[in-house]
Design a protein around this motif. Sequence first.
Motif, PDB file in Angstrom:
ATOM      1  N   ASN A  30      21.693  25.534  38.877  1.00  0.00           N
ATOM      2  CA  ASN A  30      21.394  27.171  38.948  1.00  0.00           C
ATOM      3  C   ASN A  30      23.069  27.309  39.384  1.00  0.00           C
ATOM      4  O   ASN A  30      23.971  28.263  38.428  1.00  0.00           O
ATOM      5  N   LEU A  31      23.821  26.608  39.796  1.00  0.00           N
ATOM      6  CA  LEU A  31      25.260  26.476  39.817  1.00  0.00           C
ATOM      7  C   LEU A  31      25.945  26.933  37.840  1.00  0.00           C
ATOM      8  O   LEU A  31      26.928  26.805  38.596  1.00  0.00           O
ATOM      9  N   ASN A  32      25.828  25.300  37.430  1.00  0.00           N
ATOM     10  CA  ASN A  32      26.067  26.176  35.773  1.00  0.00           C
ATOM     11  C   ASN A  32      25.627  26.789  35.231  1.00  0.00           C
ATOM     12  O   ASN A  32      26.080  27.453  34.154  1.00  0.00           O
ATOM     13  N   ARG A  33      24.483  27.234  35.695  1.00  0.00           N
ATOM     14  CA  ARG A  33      24.194  28.494  35.672  1.00  0.00           C
ATOM     15  C   ARG A  33      25.538  29.547  35.601  1.00  0.00           C
ATOM     16  O   ARG A  33      26.220  30.274  34.717  1.00  0.00           O
ATOM     17  N   TRP A  34      25.731  29.831  36.627  1.00  0.00           N
ATOM     18  CA  TRP A  34      26.144  30.881  37.335  1.00  0.00           C
ATOM     19  C   TRP A  34      27.866  30.795  36.974  1.00  0.00           C
ATOM     20  O   TRP A  34      28.509  31.752  36.263  1.00  0.00           O
ATOM     21  N   THR A  35      28.104  29.686  36.409  1.00  0.00           N
ATOM     22  CA  THR A  35      29.624  29.090  36.107  1.00  0.00           C
ATOM     23  C   THR A  35      29.910  29.070  34.696  1.00  0.00           C
ATOM     24  O   THR A  35      30.675  30.068  34.338  1.00  0.00           O
ATOM     25  N   ILE A  36      28.844  29.328  34.132  1.00  0.00           N
ATOM     26  CA  ILE A  36      28.815  28.750  32.273  1.00  0.00           C
ATOM     27  C   ILE A  36      28.633  31.505  33.185  1.00  0.00           C
ATOM     28  O   ILE A  36      29.383  31.805  31.966  1.00  0.00           O
ATOM     29  N   PHE A  37      28.256  31.727  33.468  1.00  0.00           N
ATOM     30  CA  PHE A  37      28.249  33.513  33.699  1.00  0.00           C
ATOM     31  C   PHE A  37      29.474  33.869  33.994  1.00  0.00           C
ATOM     32  O   PHE A  37      29.581  35.015  33.432  1.00  0.00           O
ATOM     33  N   PHE A  38      30.008  33.556  35.060  1.00  0.00           N
ATOM     34  CA  PHE A  38      31.124  34.468  35.510  1.00  0.00           C
ATOM     35  C   PHE A  38      32.362  33.925  34.012  1.00  0.00           C
ATOM     36  O   PHE A  38      33.096  34.268  34.655  1.00  0.00           O
ATOM     37  N   SER A  39      32.056  32.455  33.605  1.00  0.00           N
ATOM     38  CA  SER A  39      33.437  32.149  32.635  1.00  0.00           C
ATOM     39  C   SER A  39      33.172  33.509  31.648  1.00  0.00           C
ATOM     40  O   SER A  39      34.292  33.480  30.849  1.00  0.00           O
ATOM     41  N   ILE A  40      32.444  33.171  31.111  1.00  0.00           N
ATOM     42  CA  ILE A  40      31.601  35.328  30.137  1.00  0.00           C
ATOM     43  C   ILE A  40      31.847  36.065  30.262  1.00  0.00           C
ATOM     44  O   ILE A  40      33.027  36.465  29.216  1.00  0.00           O
ATOM     45  N   LEU A  41      31.456  36.220  32.036  1.00  0.00           N
ATOM     46  CA  LEU A  41      32.465  37.420  32.063  1.00  0.00           C
ATOM     47  C   LEU A  41      33.475  37.828  32.214  1.00  0.00           C
ATOM     48  O   LEU A  41      34.572  38.119  32.071  1.00  0.00           O
ATOM     49  N   PHE A  42      34.076  35.927  32.352  1.00  0.00           N
ATOM     50  CA  PHE A  42      35.679  36.330  32.297  1.00  0.00           C
ATOM     51  C   PHE A  42      36.383  36.830  31.259  1.00  0.00           C
ATOM     52  O   PHE A  42      37.753  36.999  31.125  1.00  0.00           O
ATOM     53  N   MET A  47      42.421  52.749  35.052  1.00  0.00           N
ATOM     54  CA  MET A  47      41.429  52.387  34.520  1.00  0.00           C
ATOM     55  C   MET A  47      42.075  50.579  34.498  1.00  0.00           C
ATOM     56  O   MET A  47      41.118  49.491  34.639  1.00  0.00           O
ATOM     57  N   GLU A  48      43.463  50.632  34.031  1.00  0.00           N
ATOM     58  CA  GLU A  48      43.611  49.160  34.021  1.00  0.00           C
ATOM     59  C   GLU A  48      43.728  48.663  35.294  1.00  0.00           C
ATOM     60  O   GLU A  48      43.571  46.924  35.113  1.00  0.00           O
ATOM     61  N   THR A  49      44.111  49.565  36.371  1.00  0.00           N
ATOM     62  CA  THR A  49      43.808  48.647  37.616  1.00  0.00           C
ATOM     63  C   THR A  49      43.020  48.056  38.591  1.00  0.00           C
ATOM     64  O   THR A  49      42.430  46.969  38.758  1.00  0.00           O
ATOM     65  N   ILE A  50      41.017  48.798  38.169  1.00  0.00           N
ATOM     66  CA  ILE A  50      40.669  48.581  37.978  1.00  0.00           C
ATOM     67  C   ILE A  50      39.986  46.830  37.232  1.00  0.00           C
ATOM     68  O   ILE A  50      39.245  46.108  37.506  1.00  0.00           O
ATOM     69  N   LEU A  51      39.838  46.926  36.430  1.00  0.00           N
ATOM     70  CA  LEU A  51      40.034  45.738  35.694  1.00  0.00           C
ATOM     71  C   LEU A  51      41.109  44.920  35.878  1.00  0.00           C
ATOM     72  O   LEU A  51      40.674  43.358  35.242  1.00  0.00           O
ATOM     73  N   SER A  52      42.095  45.370  36.251  1.00  0.00           N
ATOM     74  CA  SER A  52      42.589  43.765  36.578  1.00  0.00           C
ATOM     75  C   SER A  52      42.379  43.194  37.773  1.00  0.00           C
ATOM     76  O   SER A  52      42.327  42.395  38.576  1.00  0.00           O
ATOM     77  N   ILE A  53      41.976  44.058  38.929  1.00  0.00           N
ATOM     78  CA  ILE A  53      41.104  43.814  39.928  1.00  0.00           C
ATOM     79  C   ILE A  53      39.865  42.990  40.129  1.00  0.00           C
ATOM     80  O   ILE A  53      39.870  41.994  40.119  1.00  0.00           O
ATOM     81  N   ILE A  54      39.123  43.748  39.364  1.00  0.00           N
ATOM     82  CA  ILE A  54      37.664  42.822  38.198  1.00  0.00           C
ATOM     83  C   ILE A  54      38.182  41.831  37.893  1.00  0.00           C
ATOM     84  O   ILE A  54      37.657  40.778  38.894  1.00  0.00           O
ATOM     85  N   GLN A  55      39.447  41.566  37.283  1.00  0.00           N
ATOM     86  CA  GLN A  55      39.415  39.878  36.749  1.00  0.00           C
ATOM     87  C   GLN A  55      40.134  39.255  37.910  1.00  0.00           C
ATOM     88  O   GLN A  55      39.359  38.089  37.635  1.00  0.00           O
ATOM     89  N   VAL A  56      40.820  40.050  39.061  1.00  0.00           N
ATOM     90  CA  VAL A  56      41.355  38.611  40.020  1.00  0.00           C
ATOM     91  C   VAL A  56      39.938  37.716  40.408  1.00  0.00           C
ATOM     92  O   VAL A  56      39.932  37.207  41.050  1.00  0.00           O
ATOM     93  N   ILE A  57      39.151  38.331  41.053  1.00  0.00           N
ATOM     94  CA  ILE A  57      37.642  38.811  41.968  1.00  0.00           C
ATOM     95  C   ILE A  57      36.818  37.751  41.235  1.00  0.00           C
ATOM     96  O   ILE A  57      36.583  36.550  41.583  1.00  0.00           O
ATOM     97  N   ILE A  58      36.868  38.446  40.125  1.00  0.00           N
ATOM     98  CA  ILE A  58      36.333  36.945  38.794  1.00  0.00           C
ATOM     99  C   ILE A  58      36.718  35.936  38.803  1.00  0.00           C
ATOM    100  O   ILE A  58      36.020  34.959  38.513  1.00  0.00           O
ATOM    101  N   ALA A  59      37.854  35.331  38.764  1.00  0.00           N
ATOM    102  CA  ALA A  59      39.149  33.856  38.433  1.00  0.00           C
ATOM    103  C   ALA A  59      38.705  33.225  39.773  1.00  0.00           C
ATOM    104  O   ALA A  59      38.261  32.868  39.955  1.00  0.00           O
ATOM    105  N   VAL A  60      38.909  34.281  41.351  1.00  0.00           N
ATOM    106  CA  VAL A  60      38.600  33.584  42.162  1.00  0.00           C
ATOM    107  C   VAL A  60      37.187  32.657  42.402  1.00  0.00           C
ATOM    108  O   VAL A  60      36.455  31.819  42.913  1.00  0.00           O
ATOM    109  N   ILE A  61      35.920  33.436  42.322  1.00  0.00           N
ATOM    110  CA  ILE A  61      34.816  33.249  42.243  1.00  0.00           C
ATOM    111  C   ILE A  61      34.085  32.168  41.022  1.00  0.00           C
ATOM    112  O   ILE A  61      33.488  31.159  41.048  1.00  0.00           O
ATOM    113  N   LEU A  62      35.159  31.891  39.622  1.00  0.00           N
ATOM    114  CA  LEU A  62      35.601  30.820  38.940  1.00  0.00           C
ATOM    115  C   LEU A  62      35.916  29.332  39.766  1.00  0.00           C
ATOM    116  O   LEU A  62      35.069  28.693  39.486  1.00  0.00           O
TER     117      LEU A  62
END
Length: 76
Positions: free
Chosen positions: A52-64, A1-16
């Motif tokens: 929309n770019l602001n909204r997406w940035t806020i959304f992904f930062s909250i997800l991060f 589970m930690e590995t999956i969350l870590s991979i998701i964290q890296v993907i979210i960081a790159v998108i952010l």
Amino acid sequence: METILSIIQVIIAVILIFLVLMHSGKDSGLSGAFGVGTGAGPLGGGSMVERNLNRWTIFFSILFVLNTIVLLKKLA
């Protein structure tokens, strides 16, 4: 589970990072230095793309942040 969350964290960081780099600076060029062309309309926003770019940035930062908290809870 930690590995999956870590991979998701890296993907979210790159998108952010990508989303933050897509933002145009407030003081871009000489027009920004003199307050010309700020893009603020009567409703206080810029173009639809910028909003929309602001909204997406806020959304992904909250997800991060949420994913970081979940990862810290799993490690403790």
